[in-house]
Design a protein around this motif. Sequence first.
Motif, short mmCIF file in Angstrom:
data_model
loop_
_atom_site.label_atom_id
_atom_site.label_comp_id
_atom_site.label_asym_id
_atom_site.label_seq_id
_atom_site.Cartn_x
_atom_site.Cartn_y
_atom_site.Cartn_z
N ILE A 143 0.85 -1.19 0.00
CA ILE A 143 0.00 0.00 0.00
C ILE A 143 0.88 1.24 0.00
CG2 ILE A 143 -1.94 -1.13 1.18
CD1 ILE A 143 -0.95 0.18 3.76
N PHE A 144 0.29 2.40 -0.29
CA PHE A 144 1.07 3.63 -0.24
C PHE A 144 0.18 4.79 0.17
CE2 PHE A 144 -0.64 3.69 -4.49
CZ PHE A 144 -0.73 5.02 -4.87
N GLU A 145 0.82 5.84 0.65
CA GLU A 145 0.16 7.09 1.00
C GLU A 145 0.93 8.23 0.36
OE1 GLU A 145 -2.65 7.80 2.75
OE2 GLU A 145 -3.05 5.64 2.98
N THR A 146 0.20 9.23 -0.12
CA THR A 146 0.81 10.45 -0.64
C THR A 146 0.26 11.61 0.18
OG1 THR A 146 0.83 9.46 -2.84
CG2 THR A 146 1.29 11.81 -2.70
N MET A 147 1.15 12.38 0.80
CA MET A 147 0.76 13.38 1.79
C MET A 147 1.39 14.73 1.49
SD MET A 147 1.33 10.87 5.11
CE MET A 147 2.66 9.88 4.41
N LEU A 148 0.72 15.77 1.92
CA LEU A 148 1.22 17.13 1.71
C LEU A 148 1.86 17.66 2.98
CD1 LEU A 148 1.38 19.55 -0.25
CD2 LEU A 148 -0.79 20.35 0.72
N LEU A 149 3.11 18.07 2.87
CA LEU A 149 3.83 18.71 3.97
C LEU A 149 3.74 20.22 3.80
CD1 LEU A 149 5.83 18.32 6.42
CD2 LEU A 149 7.68 18.54 4.72
N HIS A 183 4.30 23.94 6.06
CA HIS A 183 4.71 24.63 7.28
C HIS A 183 5.26 23.64 8.33
CE1 HIS A 183 2.58 27.87 5.37
NE2 HIS A 183 1.43 27.23 5.47
N GLY A 184 5.95 22.62 7.86
CA GLY A 184 6.59 21.68 8.76
C GLY A 184 5.70 20.59 9.33
N ARG A 185 4.46 20.50 8.86
CA ARG A 185 3.58 19.43 9.34
C ARG A 185 2.81 18.83 8.17
NH1 ARG A 185 -1.82 20.71 10.02
NH2 ARG A 185 -2.37 22.89 9.66
N VAL A 186 2.38 17.59 8.34
CA VAL A 186 1.63 16.89 7.30
C VAL A 186 0.15 17.19 7.46
CG1 VAL A 186 1.00 14.64 6.35
CG2 VAL A 186 3.33 15.05 7.13
N ARG A 187 -0.46 17.65 6.39
CA ARG A 187 -1.88 17.96 6.42
C ARG A 187 -2.70 16.68 6.57
NH1 ARG A 187 -4.78 21.43 1.67
NH2 ARG A 187 -4.19 19.63 0.41
N PHE A 188 -3.57 16.64 7.58
CA PHE A 188 -4.48 15.53 7.83
C PHE A 188 -3.73 14.20 8.02
CE2 PHE A 188 -7.12 18.26 4.80
CZ PHE A 188 -7.63 19.05 5.83
N LEU A 189 -2.66 14.27 8.80
CA LEU A 189 -1.81 13.09 9.01
C LEU A 189 -2.60 11.93 9.61
CD1 LEU A 189 0.96 11.74 9.00
CD2 LEU A 189 1.42 12.83 11.21
N ARG A 202 3.17 3.03 15.38
CA ARG A 202 3.02 4.46 15.11
C ARG A 202 4.26 5.24 15.55
NH1 ARG A 202 -0.96 8.44 14.37
NH2 ARG A 202 0.25 10.34 14.00
N VAL A 203 4.85 4.86 16.67
CA VAL A 203 6.03 5.59 17.14
C VAL A 203 7.17 5.46 16.13
CG1 VAL A 203 6.91 3.63 18.50
CG2 VAL A 203 7.54 5.98 19.12
N LEU A 204 7.27 4.32 15.46
CA LEU A 204 8.30 4.13 14.44
C LEU A 204 8.01 5.01 13.23
CD1 LEU A 204 10.73 2.61 13.16
CD2 LEU A 204 9.07 0.89 12.38
N LEU A 205 6.78 5.04 12.78
CA LEU A 205 6.43 5.86 11.63
C LEU A 205 6.64 7.34 11.91
CD1 LEU A 205 3.16 4.05 10.45
CD2 LEU A 205 5.46 3.86 9.47
N ASP A 206 6.25 7.79 13.09
CA ASP A 206 6.45 9.19 13.45
C ASP A 206 7.94 9.55 13.48
OD1 ASP A 206 3.76 9.77 13.64
OD2 ASP A 206 3.66 9.44 15.80
N HIS A 207 8.75 8.63 13.99
CA HIS A 207 10.19 8.88 14.04
C HIS A 207 10.78 8.97 12.63
CE1 HIS A 207 14.37 8.71 15.24
NE2 HIS A 207 14.54 7.61 14.51
#
Length: 274
Positions: free
Chosen positions: A33-39, A41-47, A68-73
């Motif tokens: 699977i994959f996710e495409t996200m918008l960064l 101002h230093g944060r991911v929109r709708f993370l 989740r802690v691994l992904l956030d890191h």
Amino acid sequence: MSILSSLFNGQLIASDKPVLHADDRGFHYGDGIFETMLLQHGRVRFLEDHWQRMKLGCDRLNIPQPERVLLDHELSMLTRDHAAGVIKFILSRGRSERGYRPPAKVIPSRLWQLFPEPGQSAHDGITVRWCNTRLSRNPALAGIKHCNRLEQVMALAEWQDTNITEGLMLDTEGELISATMNNVFLVVEETLVTPDLRYSGIQGVMRNKVLQFADQLAIPTEQRAVRAEEVIAAQEVFLTNSIRGIQPVTWLDQQNWSVGALTTLLMQALESAS
């Protein structure tokens, strides 16, 4: 497009360094699977919404979801020197012997890439066309963002005209599902209508957000089967995805629309939420 930063299984890598194992199931079978996200101002929109959709995909395909802690890191490592861009995260089932059967012990592979931020979204309207390529029906895969996107690849290969931004895709039974990279919304008699995706398509993060905005604004919504002729008869048409947000459709074949009141209202809601 240049890659600003890359990470594979927790290790920062040079963007031009080959890292994929030759026996990775994502490469052989699209098994992932994959996710495409918008960064921004230093944060991911709708993370959180992206993580929830990833969980849906992992559950459906029976791929162990990383902690989740691994992904956030890893996300922090990927973006530490950048405040804006487009993030692509791929989670494959990992390595295995030859053959379709998944291994008894699954060790997923994680690939992160950060690309430059996109250009300005076309809030004044885009031109779309109908695609000849049809989407197949498979309820087991409907909604999730799995790695097999050959139908979209074939559809996007149908035209080279840079004035045409997107293509609308029907399924094999003639129902509208989506555009090649976007979900589709229609305004029909002051009701917001979008295909229900029961057989095909992706549950877009932005699609879900628009439905939430509509509920907050007391705009009636319907998720149902949509035929091609309804698109032409609609009062407003717009597309949505996580990177471009909401893009009004102003041209389809000989049909022309203006940017309508409901579309404008939802664009304003998205701007406030971002």
